[in-house]
Structure formats: structure tokens, C-alpha cells
Motif scaffolding. Structure first.
Motif, PDB file in Angstrom:
ATOM      1  N   ILE A 188       0.848  -1.187   0.000  1.00 57.41           N
ATOM      2  CA  ILE A 188       0.000   0.000   0.000  1.00 57.41           C
ATOM      3  C   ILE A 188       0.886   1.240   0.000  1.00 57.41           C
ATOM      4  O   ILE A 188       1.721   1.416   0.888  1.00 57.41           O
TER       5      ILE A 188
ATOM      6  N   GLN B 193      -0.615   4.503  -1.218  1.00 55.43           N
ATOM      7  CA  GLN B 193      -1.532   5.624  -1.054  1.00 55.43           C
ATOM      8  C   GLN B 193      -2.788   5.135  -0.337  1.00 55.43           C
ATOM      9  O   GLN B 193      -3.123   3.944  -0.395  1.00 55.43           O
ATOM     10  N   PRO B 194      -3.510   6.040   0.349  1.00 60.32           N
ATOM     11  CA  PRO B 194      -4.729   5.612   1.073  1.00 60.32           C
ATOM     12  C   PRO B 194      -5.750   4.915   0.185  1.00 60.32           C
ATOM     13  O   PRO B 194      -6.520   4.078   0.677  1.00 60.32           O
TER      14      PRO B 194
ATOM     15  N   ASP C 167      -5.139   2.841  -2.264  1.00 62.22           N
ATOM     16  CA  ASP C 167      -4.607   1.602  -2.849  1.00 62.22           C
ATOM     17  C   ASP C 167      -5.258   0.366  -2.243  1.00 62.22           C
ATOM     18  O   ASP C 167      -5.685   0.378  -1.074  1.00 62.22           O
TER      19      ASP C 167
ATOM     20  N   GLU D 136      -5.609  -6.718   0.871  1.00 58.51           N
ATOM     21  CA  GLU D 136      -5.273  -5.601   1.749  1.00 58.51           C
ATOM     22  C   GLU D 136      -5.884  -4.332   1.161  1.00 58.51           C
ATOM     23  O   GLU D 136      -5.948  -4.181  -0.052  1.00 58.51           O
TER      24      GLU D 136
ATOM     25  N   GLY E  98      -6.206   0.123   1.657  1.00 52.25           N
ATOM     26  CA  GLY E  98      -5.833   1.355   2.327  1.00 52.25           C
ATOM     27  C   GLY E  98      -7.048   1.982   2.993  1.00 52.25           C
ATOM     28  O   GLY E  98      -8.189   1.587   2.731  1.00 52.25           O
TER      29      GLY E  98
ATOM     30  N   THR F 165     -10.263   3.455   0.648  1.00 56.09           N
ATOM     31  CA  THR F 165     -10.839   2.635  -0.420  1.00 56.09           C
ATOM     32  C   THR F 165     -12.349   2.429  -0.270  1.00 56.09           C
ATOM     33  O   THR F 165     -12.927   1.534  -0.884  1.00 56.09           O
TER      34      THR F 165
ATOM     35  N   ARG G  25      -0.918  -4.259  -7.090  1.00 60.64           N
ATOM     36  CA  ARG G  25      -1.340  -3.045  -6.381  1.00 60.64           C
ATOM     37  C   ARG G  25      -2.318  -2.295  -7.272  1.00 60.64           C
ATOM     38  O   ARG G  25      -2.015  -2.003  -8.425  1.00 60.64           O
TER      39      ARG G  25
END
Length: 396
Positions: free
Chosen positions: A22, A24-25, A27, A68, A70, A73, A137
């Protein structure tokens, strides 16, 4: 993790690369369950090498499971099964608010004057690592990923990443309906799906290609096929379409081939010459002076009726294309083209895919299903059109 990487012209290999994280928030990290080789990946394999670096991870047709997320999202969550559109768009900017997701102003690559960033597609489109890998990603994951049912055949939904929306847009841009005639140039995956979508709309479809397996598959679905290898020159192909339409021409045509069409020997020689230049010289040559192998485009222009529409879904990279402008102007031809705005068409396509019957034949489109480890051989096979290859799906 394992990933398919570009190493040089005509040279890709599966290598161990760092796992994505991750950054960026907005991602998310997706564990890839299926990924496919696209015809436009072959442009990277040959023509667009100067814009790649050894080790770049390829691939832009991807689906999998979210592992996963961020903090930005939205309601996307770990465990969601998703397909990932090939273009990266935010869903909120001026362009996205108008449905022009392939021109997203948040992810535009302004350095090169290009539209939205793309997965696995050169520095021209952001050098974003692609999905022919074990993990991907996904930037702008608050908008991009399309959530799917928790179970089911991957290939029912995999082509939502590119093939289906690109074909859907091509047909929408062609603006054909019941009783109209559509000529599709190029019967690879995009051409096959364009034909099937147009047939569902009640159109008559003529398909042009020179690969026997592609012609046979299209004919199986009710397409009237023309074998380009028997017709020869561009004018002869167009004349064959005119003959099938009473001399008037098709109401619309789709160029589903793009920059590497057969039948353009001069342009092919020019492309080959650029390919042997050092990158420092090749890049400006491609950017300002490049000429595509545009035989399919010219045929599509010449085969459409007066007042008809040419829809271009094949990828082009040239700047100095010689087009028959006087003929195009005199005949009042309309042209629509561009990268697909994937999320613009997602809901319409999902409504078709969620029917019990596989009405578009998406589950049987792939001719080859291979482990990721065999991707280099699959690229060569696909590029050379060997072993009846129409579509390759890779399983990491």
C-alpha cells in the motif's frame, strides 16, 4: 512474488520481484486468480519497447481477491472478489463525471500528453506494474475494482477488465441496431466479442481476418466471414464488403486490429527501422514521426457506406498517418475512437453476464489456459498465431 517481466524486444520472462505494498490511502492489494494476455500486450513485445525498462511487470486483464486495503478505499473490503479495469480512474474528476474514464484527470500522464494511467503499459501510461503476477497493487481502488459474486467461473467475469467493455464500446460507437450491417476488421478477442454483441442487437455482421481458426469461430456464431488472405489488397477487401452490401457499403465498420495490421509493407519496414534505433532516438521518432501499419483502418474507411461510421478500438501510436481525407470528407464519414471507458459500460455488461446462459460465450473464448510460468512461451505463440491461439488465460 513471481511476475511476468519485459526484458527486451521479443523477450519476456517470469522473475522474482518485490511484493507490492500500500503506497496511497486509496490503494488495494489484489491476489491474482486469473490474468490474460491481450493483443495490445504484443505491441509491448515488439513495437513499443523503447518506452519500457527491463523488469517492468506486464499485464492489464486481471481479476482476483482483495488481500489488503488502504484507509481511503471506501466500502471495498478484504476478501472481495474483483475484476480490475485496465485503465486507472478516480471516478470524481471533471472527465470521470462525464463518463470519460480513460481520460481521468487524476491519473493522466501529462509528461507524455497521454490520458489515464494504465496497468502494465509503458512509461507513456504511468509505468504502473501490471497484473501478470501473483499480486497487484490497484491505485484508485475506491472506484476502479468491480465487485463480483463470491464464487463462479473466473472467465465469466475476467474479460470485464478489457475485452468486453472495449468490444461493447466499439459497437456503441458504431451505432448499429436491428437490420443494420456491421463489418468487423480483425477477429481476435475484441473482434469476436464485437461481432457477438452486434448480433445480439439484431445487426448483420461481416467479419474479416486471415487466421483460419478466427474465421471459423466467428462463422460458428453467425458472422459472414471474408478471408483476407484470399482477397489480397486493401481495396479488394473493401470491394468484397461492398459486394455483400449491394454496392452501398456497411452501415458501420469496426477496426479491431490496430497498429500491426497485415498488408502495410512500407509501414512495417518503417516500424522495424525504428525498432533497431537506440531508445534515445527511437522515442522521439515514435512520438513525432511514427507510421502505423494501418491497412485495417484504411479498409474499414473504404468499406463503410456514405454517411456511415468507423469505430476504432484497435490501438494506434502513429503521428503521421496517410489517410484518404478527400474520400472521407466527400462521403461524410464519422469516426469514433479511443481507449475504452471501462466503468461506463460495466453495469450493462454485468446484466448480460449474470444471465444463467453464457450468451456471449465468454467461458469458451480462451483457447489456452496456462500457468504463469509458461507465459513467455504463450507470448511467442500468441504473437505468431500458432496452435490455433485466440486467447490465453494465465493462472499465477
Amino acid at each position: 512474488m513471481k511476475a511476468l517481466t519485459w526484458q527486451g524486444k521479443g523477450n519476456v520472462s517470469v522473475e522474482e520481484v518485490p511484493e507490492p505494498r500500500i503506497e496511497q490511502p486509496t490503494d488495494a492489494i489484489v491476489e491474482v486468480t486469473s490474468t490474460a494476455i491481450c493483443g495490445s500486450d504484443l505491441h509491448l513485445y515488439q513495437v513499443l519497447g523503447p518506452y519500457l525498462r527491463a523488469g517492468d511487470v506486464l499485464g492489464h486483464e486481471t481479476m482476483g481477491v482483495v488481500r489488503e486495503v488502504g484507509p481511503g478505499t471506501g466500502d471495498l473490503k478484504v476478501g472481495d472478489r474483483v475484476v480490475v479495469p485496465f485503465n486507472i480512474s478516480c471516478g470524481q474528476c471533471w472527465m470521470c463525471s462525464r463518463g470519460l474514464f480513460a481520460q481521468c484527470e487524476t491519473t493522466q500522464v501529462r509528461q507524455f500528453g497521454k490520458g489515464a494511467s494504465l496497468f502494465g503499459y509503458t512509461e507513456l501510461y504511468g509505468s504502473v506494474p501490471g497484473g501478470q503476477a501473483e499480486l497487484l497493487r490497484v491505485p484508485q481502488a475506491q472506484f476502479g475494482p468491480v465487485r463480483l459474486p463470491e464464487s463462479g467461473h473466473d472467465e465469466r467475469y475476467l474479460y470485464l477488465s478489457d475485452v468486453l467493455p472495449t468490444a461493447w464500446q466499439a459497437v456503441e460507437y458504431a451505432d448499429v441496431g436491428e437490420g443494420d450491417t456491421l463489418a468487423v476488421f480483425g477477429l481476435g478477442p475484441i473482434g469476436q466479442m464485437s461481432a457477438r454483441i452486434a448480433l445480439r442487437k439484431g445487426a448483420r455482421v461481416i467479419g474479416v481476418d486471415l487466421v483460419p481458426e478466427r474465421l471459423a469461430l466467428a462463422a460458428k456464431w453467425g458472422v459472414e466471414v471474408l478471408d483476407q488472405s484470399e482477397l489480397g489488397k486493401v481495396d479488394h477487401v473493401a470491394e468484397a464488403v461492398l459486394e455483400l452490401t449491394g454496392g452501398r457499403g456497411a452501415d458501420a465498420t469496426i477496426d479491431a486490429v490496430g497498429m500491426e495490421a497485415h498488408g502495410s509493407p512500407v509501414a512495417q519496414a518503417a516500424v522495424a527501422a525504428v525498432g533497431v534505433l537506440p531508445d534515445a532516438l527511437a522515442k522521439p521518432a515514435i512520438d513525432k514521426l511514427s507510421v502505423d501499419r494501418a491497412a485495417a483502418l484504411i479498409a474499414a474507411i473504404k468499406a463503410v457506406r456514405r454517411g456511415g461510421t468507423v469505430s476504432v478500438s484497435g490501438v494506434y501510436g502513429g503521428e503521421v498517418e496517410p489517410l484518404p481525407m478527400m474520400e472521407m470528407f466527400d462521403r461524410g464519414i464519422s469516426m469514433r475512437m479511443g481507449q475504452c471507458h471501462v466503468k461506463r459500460w460495466t453495469d450493462d455488461i454485468l446484466a448480460v453476464l449474470e444471465q444463467d446462459e453464457d450468451v456471449l460465450g465468454v467461458e469458451s473464448l480462451a483457447t489456452h489456459r496456462l500457468p504463469l510460468s509458461e507465459a513467455p512461451a504463450a507470448y511467442e505463440m500468441f504473437q505468431k498465431k500458432e496452435d490455433g491461439c485466440i486467447k490465453v488465460v494465465l493462472k499465477p
